[in-house]
Structure formats: structure tokens, C-alpha cells
Scaffold this active site. Structure first.
Site, PDB file in Angstrom:
ATOM      1  N   TYR A  50      38.432  -0.130  -0.283  1.00 22.93           N
ATOM      2  CA  TYR A  50      39.639   0.662  -0.497  1.00 22.93           C
ATOM      3  C   TYR A  50      40.470   0.085  -1.640  1.00 22.93           C
ATOM      4  O   TYR A  50      41.012   0.826  -2.456  1.00 22.93           O
ATOM      5  CB  TYR A  50      40.466   0.723   0.794  1.00 22.93           C
ATOM      6  CG  TYR A  50      39.781   1.506   1.887  1.00 22.93           C
ATOM      7  CD1 TYR A  50      39.888   2.887   1.953  1.00 22.93           C
ATOM      8  CD2 TYR A  50      39.005   0.861   2.850  1.00 22.93           C
ATOM      9  CE1 TYR A  50      39.244   3.605   2.947  1.00 22.93           C
ATOM     10  CE2 TYR A  50      38.351   1.576   3.852  1.00 22.93           C
ATOM     11  CZ  TYR A  50      38.482   2.949   3.890  1.00 22.93           C
ATOM     12  OH  TYR A  50      37.838   3.663   4.864  1.00 22.93           O
ATOM     13  N   ASN A  74      40.496  13.810   4.253  1.00 23.08           N
ATOM     14  CA  ASN A  74      39.484  14.487   3.445  1.00 23.08           C
ATOM     15  C   ASN A  74      38.687  15.471   4.306  1.00 23.08           C
ATOM     16  O   ASN A  74      37.950  15.077   5.196  1.00 23.08           O
ATOM     17  CB  ASN A  74      38.547  13.452   2.820  1.00 23.08           C
ATOM     18  CG  ASN A  74      37.486  14.064   1.928  1.00 23.08           C
ATOM     19  OD1 ASN A  74      37.490  15.256   1.668  1.00 23.08           O
ATOM     20  ND2 ASN A  74      36.582  13.230   1.457  1.00 23.08           N
ATOM     21  N   CYS A  82      33.988  10.210   0.816  1.00 22.59           N
ATOM     22  CA  CYS A  82      34.803   9.109   1.325  1.00 22.59           C
ATOM     23  C   CYS A  82      34.002   8.144   2.194  1.00 22.59           C
ATOM     24  O   CYS A  82      34.442   7.017   2.430  1.00 22.59           O
ATOM     25  CB  CYS A  82      36.034   9.620   2.051  1.00 22.59           C
ATOM     26  SG  CYS A  82      35.684  10.736   3.412  1.00 22.59           S
ATOM     27  N   HIS A  83      32.806   8.542   2.638  1.00 17.99           N
ATOM     28  CA  HIS A  83      31.970   7.621   3.409  1.00 17.99           C
ATOM     29  C   HIS A  83      31.509   6.430   2.560  1.00 17.99           C
ATOM     30  O   HIS A  83      31.084   5.422   3.090  1.00 17.99           O
ATOM     31  CB  HIS A  83      30.756   8.356   4.004  1.00 17.99           C
ATOM     32  CG  HIS A  83      29.852   8.958   2.982  1.00 17.99           C
ATOM     33  ND1 HIS A  83      30.101  10.187   2.415  1.00 17.99           N
ATOM     34  CD2 HIS A  83      28.712   8.494   2.419  1.00 17.99           C
ATOM     35  CE1 HIS A  83      29.143  10.457   1.540  1.00 17.99           C
ATOM     36  NE2 HIS A  83      28.282   9.446   1.520  1.00 17.99           N
ATOM     37  N   GLU A 109      21.643   7.817   1.731  1.00 20.37           N
ATOM     38  CA  GLU A 109      21.874   7.706   0.294  1.00 20.37           C
ATOM     39  C   GLU A 109      21.222   6.459  -0.313  1.00 20.37           C
ATOM     40  O   GLU A 109      20.823   6.459  -1.469  1.00 20.37           O
ATOM     41  CB  GLU A 109      23.375   7.671  -0.005  1.00 20.37           C
ATOM     42  CG  GLU A 109      24.038   8.991   0.186  1.00 20.37           C
ATOM     43  CD  GLU A 109      25.489   9.001  -0.230  1.00 20.37           C
ATOM     44  OE1 GLU A 109      26.077  10.094  -0.206  1.00 20.37           O
ATOM     45  OE2 GLU A 109      26.043   7.939  -0.584  1.00 20.37           O
TER      46      GLU A 109
END
Length: 111
Positions: A50, A74, A82-83, A109
Site C-alpha cells: 500500500y 473498489n 486491487c488484489h 496470475e
């Protein structure tokens, strides 16, 4: 406005496969738009903290909590990923759609 479930599912399928780009129109402050832009720039399969995201948006690292608060709202998480943002301690952190989904998205991913 008309509800378009088929179109929504097709868009989410493309996002889940990492296909794009996508155009979105956001109603946000200049600071928030900077955070959303920095978030969109995190490559698939990569993560940042963050505090790092705050810095990438041109803010001091101390804005990490504010960044987290914004990301918690979100509603288009597969398009604005945002993950890919994690706490500084390296854990998964919280996720609006559930910690298990966040872990699954990151795992997928990274493959």
C-alpha cells in the site's frame, strides 16, 4: 440504463484472462485518480505494498492507510486489480471479495 448480464460476464472473463485494455470512467478526486492509475499500472502477476502504491501515485508513503481505504471500495476489482496490493508484512491482507479469492487471483496470475 439496461442490465446486461451477458456483456458483464464477457467483460469479466476478459479481465480474468488479463486481456485488455479497458476503458473506465471514474468519478474521483485528482488524488484518487492518481491512485487508480498507479493501481492499473501494476503488472499481472506482480504485487506492491500500500505504501509503494501511494508513492507510485505521487503521495508520501504515509498515505498507505488512505490507499487501503480507497481500494476497499473498489467495485471493479478485476479491471482495477486491487488484489495486487498487499500489506508491508507480506501477508494477504483484507480483500473486499474475500481472502480466498484474492489468493486465487494472485496464484492464477503468477502462473
Amino acid at each position: 440504463l439496461l442490465r446486461d448480464d451477458a456483456g458483464t460476464h464477457a467483460l469479466l472473463d476478459r479481465a480474468a484472462r488479463g486481456e485488455g485494455p479497458f476503458s473506465v470512467h471514474l468519478l474521483a478526486s485528482e488524488r484518487e485518480l492518481g491512485i487508480w492509475a498507479a493501481l492499473a499500472g501494476i503488472p499481472r502477476g506482480k504485487t506492491c505494498t500500500y505504501a509503494e502504491l501511494a508513492q507510485q501515485a505521487g503521495l508520501p508513503r504515509g498515505y498507505a492507510r488512505s490507499v487501503g481505504t480507497l481500494l476497499a471500495g473498489n467495485k471493479i476489482a478485476l479491471i482495477l486489480p486491487c488484489h495486487r496490493v498487499i500489506p508491508a508484512d507480506g501477508g494477504a491482507g483484507k480483500y473486499r471479495w474475500g481472502a480466498d479469492l484474492k489468493a486465487d487471483l494472485l496464484h492464477t496470475e503468477r502462473r
